[in-house]
Design a protein around this motif. Structure first.
Motif, mmCIF file in Angstrom:
data_model
loop_
_atom_site.group_PDB
_atom_site.id
_atom_site.type_symbol
_atom_site.label_atom_id
_atom_site.label_comp_id
_atom_site.label_asym_id
_atom_site.label_seq_id
_atom_site.Cartn_x
_atom_site.Cartn_y
_atom_site.Cartn_z
ATOM 1 N N LYS A 66 0.816 -1.212 0.000
ATOM 2 C CA LYS A 66 0.000 0.000 0.000
ATOM 3 C C LYS A 66 0.853 1.267 0.000
ATOM 4 C CE LYS A 66 -0.583 0.046 4.972
ATOM 5 N NZ LYS A 66 -1.499 0.065 6.092
ATOM 6 N N ILE A 67 2.010 1.209 0.629
ATOM 7 C CA ILE A 67 2.883 2.391 0.646
ATOM 8 C C ILE A 67 3.463 2.638 -0.741
ATOM 9 C CG2 ILE A 67 5.020 3.361 1.580
ATOM 10 C CD1 ILE A 67 4.343 2.124 4.236
ATOM 11 N N CYS A 68 3.883 1.569 -1.429
ATOM 12 C CA CYS A 68 4.387 1.721 -2.799
ATOM 13 C C CYS A 68 3.293 2.276 -3.714
ATOM 14 C CB CYS A 68 4.896 0.396 -3.335
ATOM 15 S SG CYS A 68 6.441 -0.154 -2.589
ATOM 16 N N ASP A 69 2.041 1.832 -3.521
ATOM 17 C CA ASP A 69 0.927 2.364 -4.310
ATOM 18 C C ASP A 69 0.761 3.862 -4.071
ATOM 19 O OD1 ASP A 69 0.230 -0.010 -5.547
ATOM 20 O OD2 ASP A 69 -1.267 -0.548 -4.028
ATOM 21 N N GLN A 70 0.846 4.286 -2.813
ATOM 22 C CA GLN A 70 0.706 5.705 -2.497
ATOM 23 C C GLN A 70 1.839 6.518 -3.119
ATOM 24 O OE1 GLN A 70 0.546 5.791 1.772
ATOM 25 N NE2 GLN A 70 -1.609 5.218 1.850
ATOM 26 N N THR A 72 3.555 5.754 -5.801
ATOM 27 C CA THR A 72 3.325 5.777 -7.249
ATOM 28 C C THR A 72 2.281 6.823 -7.617
ATOM 29 O OG1 THR A 72 3.876 3.433 -7.390
ATOM 30 C CG2 THR A 72 2.676 4.363 -9.235
ATOM 31 N N LYS A 73 1.190 6.882 -6.860
ATOM 32 C CA LYS A 73 0.138 7.875 -7.132
ATOM 33 C C LYS A 73 0.675 9.291 -6.988
ATOM 34 C CE LYS A 73 -3.643 4.936 -5.593
ATOM 35 N NZ LYS A 73 -4.637 4.703 -4.523
ATOM 36 N N LYS A 74 1.453 9.522 -5.935
ATOM 37 C CA LYS A 74 1.996 10.862 -5.711
ATOM 38 C C LYS A 74 3.023 11.234 -6.784
ATOM 39 C CE LYS A 74 0.999 10.952 -0.808
ATOM 40 N NZ LYS A 74 -0.126 11.858 -0.878
ATOM 41 N N GLN A 96 5.647 14.594 1.503
ATOM 42 C CA GLN A 96 4.859 13.387 1.776
ATOM 43 C C GLN A 96 5.518 12.153 1.169
ATOM 44 O OE1 GLN A 96 0.959 14.246 0.246
ATOM 45 N NE2 GLN A 96 0.537 15.797 1.808
ATOM 46 N N LEU A 139 6.888 8.846 3.165
ATOM 47 C CA LEU A 139 6.468 7.490 2.811
ATOM 48 C C LEU A 139 7.670 6.599 2.511
ATOM 49 C CD1 LEU A 139 3.374 8.261 0.551
ATOM 50 C CD2 LEU A 139 3.339 7.077 2.751
ATOM 51 N N HIS A 168 8.792 3.278 4.598
ATOM 52 C CA HIS A 168 8.915 2.017 3.861
ATOM 53 C C HIS A 168 10.290 1.401 4.099
ATOM 54 C CE1 HIS A 168 9.158 -0.692 0.368
ATOM 55 N NE2 HIS A 168 7.851 -0.726 0.460
#
Length: 110
Positions: free
Chosen positions: A49-53, A55-57, A94, A98, A102
């Motif tokens: 979930k942290i990698c997803d966040q 990537t989105k940012k 941010q 993250l 991680h």
């Protein structure tokens, strides 16, 4: 030394899962001794979930950067550019937070 499930992603991030088995040191039913051992590890493909966040940012940062370049070509958008640059600075902070959390989780002992 009670036993818990563990989930591990391909990026190295992991988290504790459900309680599975009580150790011999704890005699009270439903209680744990406080020490955690791995009962079973589930390996998950893909990103945590942290990698997803992150990537989105990163995608949002790229979009903002492209917008700023377009607005500079168009001209007459100084306030919009300044506001977007401030937003980019906040998002970068941010992302750094993250990434740090991680990396700490990857380095910590299961």
């Amino acid at each position: 030394m009670c036993y818990f499930e563990q989930t591990r992603w391909s990026c190295g991030y992991w988290k504790w899962g459900n309680f599975r088995q009580q150790c011999n040191k704890e005699y009270r039913t439903g209680e744990t001794c406080g020490l955690k051992l791995v009962y079973d590890t589930s390996y998950m493909h893909g990103q945590c979930k942290i990698c997803d966040q992150i990537t989105k940012k990163d995608r949002r940062m790229r979009k903002m950067s492209e917008d700023i370049q377009r607005w500079q070509r168009e001209g007459n958008r100084r306030a919009t550019i300044e506001k977007t640059q401030q937003d980019m600075t906040e998002i970068q902070i941010q992302i750094n937070d993250l990434c740090h959390s991680h990396q700490e989780k990857q380095r910590s002992i299961c």
